[in-house]
Design a protein around this motif. Structure first.
Motif, PDB file in Angstrom:
ATOM      1  N   ALA A 143       0.832  -1.212   0.000  1.00 53.40           N
ATOM      2  CA  ALA A 143       0.000   0.000   0.000  1.00 53.40           C
ATOM      3  C   ALA A 143       0.863   1.256   0.000  1.00 53.40           C
ATOM      4  O   ALA A 143       0.593   2.211  -0.731  1.00 53.40           O
ATOM      5  CB  ALA A 143      -0.932  -0.014   1.211  1.00 53.40           C
ATOM      6  N   THR A 144       1.927   1.245   0.812  1.00 45.06           N
ATOM      7  CA  THR A 144       2.814   2.408   0.871  1.00 45.06           C
ATOM      8  C   THR A 144       3.594   2.549  -0.436  1.00 45.06           C
ATOM      9  O   THR A 144       3.738   3.659  -0.964  1.00 45.06           O
ATOM     10  CB  THR A 144       3.782   2.289   2.068  1.00 45.06           C
ATOM     11  N   LEU A 164       2.614   1.573  -3.378  1.00 39.93           N
ATOM     12  CA  LEU A 164       1.687   2.052  -4.418  1.00 39.93           C
ATOM     13  C   LEU A 164       1.495   3.552  -4.324  1.00 39.93           C
ATOM     14  O   LEU A 164       1.368   4.242  -5.333  1.00 39.93           O
ATOM     15  CB  LEU A 164       0.327   1.353  -4.262  1.00 39.93           C
ATOM     16  N   LYS A 165       1.487   4.046  -3.090  1.00 42.60           N
ATOM     17  CA  LYS A 165       1.284   5.482  -2.892  1.00 42.60           C
ATOM     18  C   LYS A 165       2.452   6.268  -3.503  1.00 42.60           C
ATOM     19  O   LYS A 165       2.252   7.289  -4.145  1.00 42.60           O
ATOM     20  CB  LYS A 165       1.135   5.745  -1.398  1.00 42.60           C
ATOM     21  N   TYR A 166       3.674   5.775  -3.289  1.00 41.78           N
ATOM     22  CA  TYR A 166       4.835   6.518  -3.771  1.00 41.78           C
ATOM     23  C   TYR A 166       5.238   6.180  -5.214  1.00 41.78           C
ATOM     24  O   TYR A 166       5.764   7.012  -5.922  1.00 41.78           O
ATOM     25  CB  TYR A 166       6.023   6.321  -2.813  1.00 41.78           C
TER      26      TYR A 166
END
Lengths: 138, 145
Positions: free
Chosen positions: A129-130, A132-134
């Protein structure tokens, strides 16, 4: 913030109550991936498993009537949803459990196996998830 | 206990229904909230930790008390898992599950509950999840030969 914490705690306590009823009456762990998988594949015990899933559905139906925002859906692209679902199905059967079976039932009885599983899927989830965010939209 | 099977089904219906209420009240059925918990950035939302903090103490106490009995109320024996081995399958499987969880924000319970709410996204997710479960069966068969 305090309100959402209260909801999380209260909802969590209800989940704790639910898995306790399963244990005290039926002597079983409420592992949702395991129940679903055994409902699909096992020869025996289909009745209680099927009825359990209907209970989940009916609960979702009633809660959506009361407040549809409980089920707000983000605009995740369909291919991601399908890949995610496949990995969750494959992974939970391979790892013998998910957030309910390992995360709640297993940790409650201090199972080391469940602790390892919970830490692993939490870390993998945070990483993805992290990441994908960056790096999303690459 | 002739009607044991049916009484067990009634109990598990109550469990499923209560579980669904708990999941939706706690925020677990909102994928964006779950992803807000799994995404570690300046907007990190820690509230979902409190779902576990609400559930585990309740169940830990009932587990401790219940297991003092020789059997559960509606069955002659306990069916609690007894495996203790930290296997390769446990770790790899859990990691794969985590990847899927971080990708869409659904784990099995909230996904199934959301199907009841009429969410189409949850229907697709659960369909793919079932496919994944069957795929694991084929995978296991082809490796145990």
């Amino acid at each position: 913030m305090t309100e959402t914490i209260a909801y999380a705690l209260g909802g969590g306590a209800l989940i704790g109550l639910a898995v306790s009823i399963m244990l005290v009456f039926n002597g079983r762990v409420t592992g949702i991936s395991g129940i679903t998988n055994s409902f699909l594949t096992a020869q025996e015990g289909r009745l209680w498993r099927g009825v359990f899933i209907i209970g989940l559905w009916l609960g979702g139906f009633v809660m959506a009537m009361i407040n549809p925002t409980f089920f707000a859906v983000p605009d995740t692209p369909l291919p991601s949803v399908l890949i995610a679902g496949f990995l969750v199905g494959f992974g939970t059967v391979m790892g013998s459990g998910c957030t309910s079976g390992h995360g709640i039932c297993g940790l409650s009885r201090l199972s080391l196996r469940s602790l390892v599983a919970t830490v692993t899927f939490m870390l993998a989830g945070i990483l993805v998830a992290t990441g994908l965010k960056y790096f999303g939209g690459v | 206990m002739k009607y044991k099977k049916y009484l067990q089904a009634v109990a598990s219906f109550v469990v499923g229904f209560t579980f669904a209420l708990g999941l939706s009240i706690s925020g677990m059925t909102q994928p964006s909230k779950v992803l807000g918990f799994l995404t570690w950035d300046e907007n990190w939302d820690p509230t979902l930790i409190f779902v576990m903090l609400g559930a585990i103490p309740v169940h830990a106490i009932t587990y401790y008390l219940a297991r003092k009995r020789k059997s559960p109320l509606l069955d002659s024996e306990w069916h609690v898992p007894t495996t203790t081995k930290i296997s390769k399958e446990l770790v790899i499987g859990s990691a794969l599950f985590g990847v899927g969880w971080g990708l869409a924000g659904y784990c099995p319970g909230p996904a199934l509950t959301s199907v009841g709410s009429g969410s189409l996204q949850a229907v697709y997710f659960v369909g793919a999840m079932i496919a994944g479960m069957f795929a694991h069966q084929l995978f296991k068969k082809s490796f145990s030969k």
